[in-house]
Design a protein around this motif. Structure first.
Motif, mmCIF file in Angstrom:
data_model
loop_
_atom_site.group_PDB
_atom_site.id
_atom_site.type_symbol
_atom_site.label_atom_id
_atom_site.label_comp_id
_atom_site.label_asym_id
_atom_site.label_seq_id
_atom_site.Cartn_x
_atom_site.Cartn_y
_atom_site.Cartn_z
ATOM 1 N N GLU A 139 97.386 18.189 31.996
ATOM 2 C CA GLU A 139 97.912 17.142 31.110
ATOM 3 C C GLU A 139 98.348 15.930 31.925
ATOM 4 O O GLU A 139 98.073 14.790 31.549
ATOM 5 C CB GLU A 139 99.091 17.657 30.287
ATOM 6 C CG GLU A 139 98.698 18.299 28.992
ATOM 7 C CD GLU A 139 99.888 18.527 28.075
ATOM 8 O OE1 GLU A 139 99.753 18.221 26.880
ATOM 9 O OE2 GLU A 139 100.940 19.012 28.546
ATOM 10 N N ARG A 169 94.936 18.021 26.774
ATOM 11 C CA ARG A 169 96.113 17.649 25.981
ATOM 12 C C ARG A 169 96.396 18.762 24.988
ATOM 13 O O ARG A 169 95.501 19.474 24.547
ATOM 14 C CB ARG A 169 95.892 16.317 25.276
ATOM 15 C CG ARG A 169 94.736 16.336 24.309
ATOM 16 C CD ARG A 169 94.484 14.985 23.712
ATOM 17 N NE ARG A 169 93.352 15.084 22.793
ATOM 18 C CZ ARG A 169 92.820 14.067 22.192
ATOM 19 N NH1 ARG A 169 93.293 12.857 22.397
ATOM 20 N NH2 ARG A 169 91.820 14.229 21.372
ATOM 21 N N ASP A 221 91.015 15.816 26.999
ATOM 22 C CA ASP A 221 91.452 14.431 26.847
ATOM 23 C C ASP A 221 90.210 13.589 27.143
ATOM 24 O O ASP A 221 89.726 13.585 28.276
ATOM 25 C CB ASP A 221 92.573 14.113 27.835
ATOM 26 C CG ASP A 221 93.090 12.706 27.655
ATOM 27 O OD1 ASP A 221 92.281 11.759 27.687
ATOM 28 O OD2 ASP A 221 94.310 12.548 27.508
#
Length: 169
Positions: free
Chosen positions: A86, A92, A108
């Motif tokens: 992250e 994410r 992501d």
């Protein structure tokens, strides 16, 4: 056949000779792993982190527990892995649309686009390898790889459900 100048000098040259398809696939998979390992070292991520991103990509998203099962990591190690990914904007956590109490780990898109660009040399090597093939040769190779991928996916789906790794005693 000679080893290309960029190859590691300690690779066995005899393995570059013609081999049965299944042995060639194993060799390609091993060399792919070695190449991706060197690339991720330069990027500052680990092979496990790349593997986790690839697993999430393959599944389209999964829970932290499911990712732990797929990677063989403990739940705590998986949480730390997700935290790192992250921070690097590769994964994410998002609310699970089916259950608001759960979160799902997804790619992501922006971070994966950066990673994808860094892995471009691997794709170029694969592309260069098929450039000299005729249309029918490409079609045959494509059919074979599609069948192999389909059969592997079916095999994986029929494996016993993933269980959490055993905690060391």
């Amino acid at each position: 056949m000679s080893v290309p100048a960029y190859a590691a000098p300690h690779l066995r040259e005899d393995l570059l000779e013609p081999l049965p398809v299944e042995r060639l696939l194993h060799r390609v998979a091993t060399l792919h792993f070695l190449m991706s390992h060197r690339i991720v070292q330069r990027l500052g991520i680990s092979q496990v982190e790349l593997f986790a991103v690839s697993i999430v990509h393959l599944h389209g998203g999964l829970s932290a527990g499911e990712l732990a099962c797929e990677t063989g990591l403990t739940p705590g190690a998986t949480t730390r892995l997700i935290d790192r990914l992250e921070r690097q904007a590769l994964l994410r956590r998002v609310p699970d649309p089916a259950d608001r109490r759960r979160t799902v780990v997804q790619l992501d898109p922006q971070g994966v686009a950066r990673l994808d660009a860094d892995l471009q040399p691997l794709r170029e090597l694969y592309s260069n390898a098929v450039d000299g093939l005729t249309g029918p040769e490409r079609s045959g190779l494509t059919r074979y790889l599609e069948a192999a991928a389909r059969d592997m996916e079916a095999f994986v789906r029929h494996l016993p459900p993933c269980t959490e790794p055993a905690t060391p005693a």
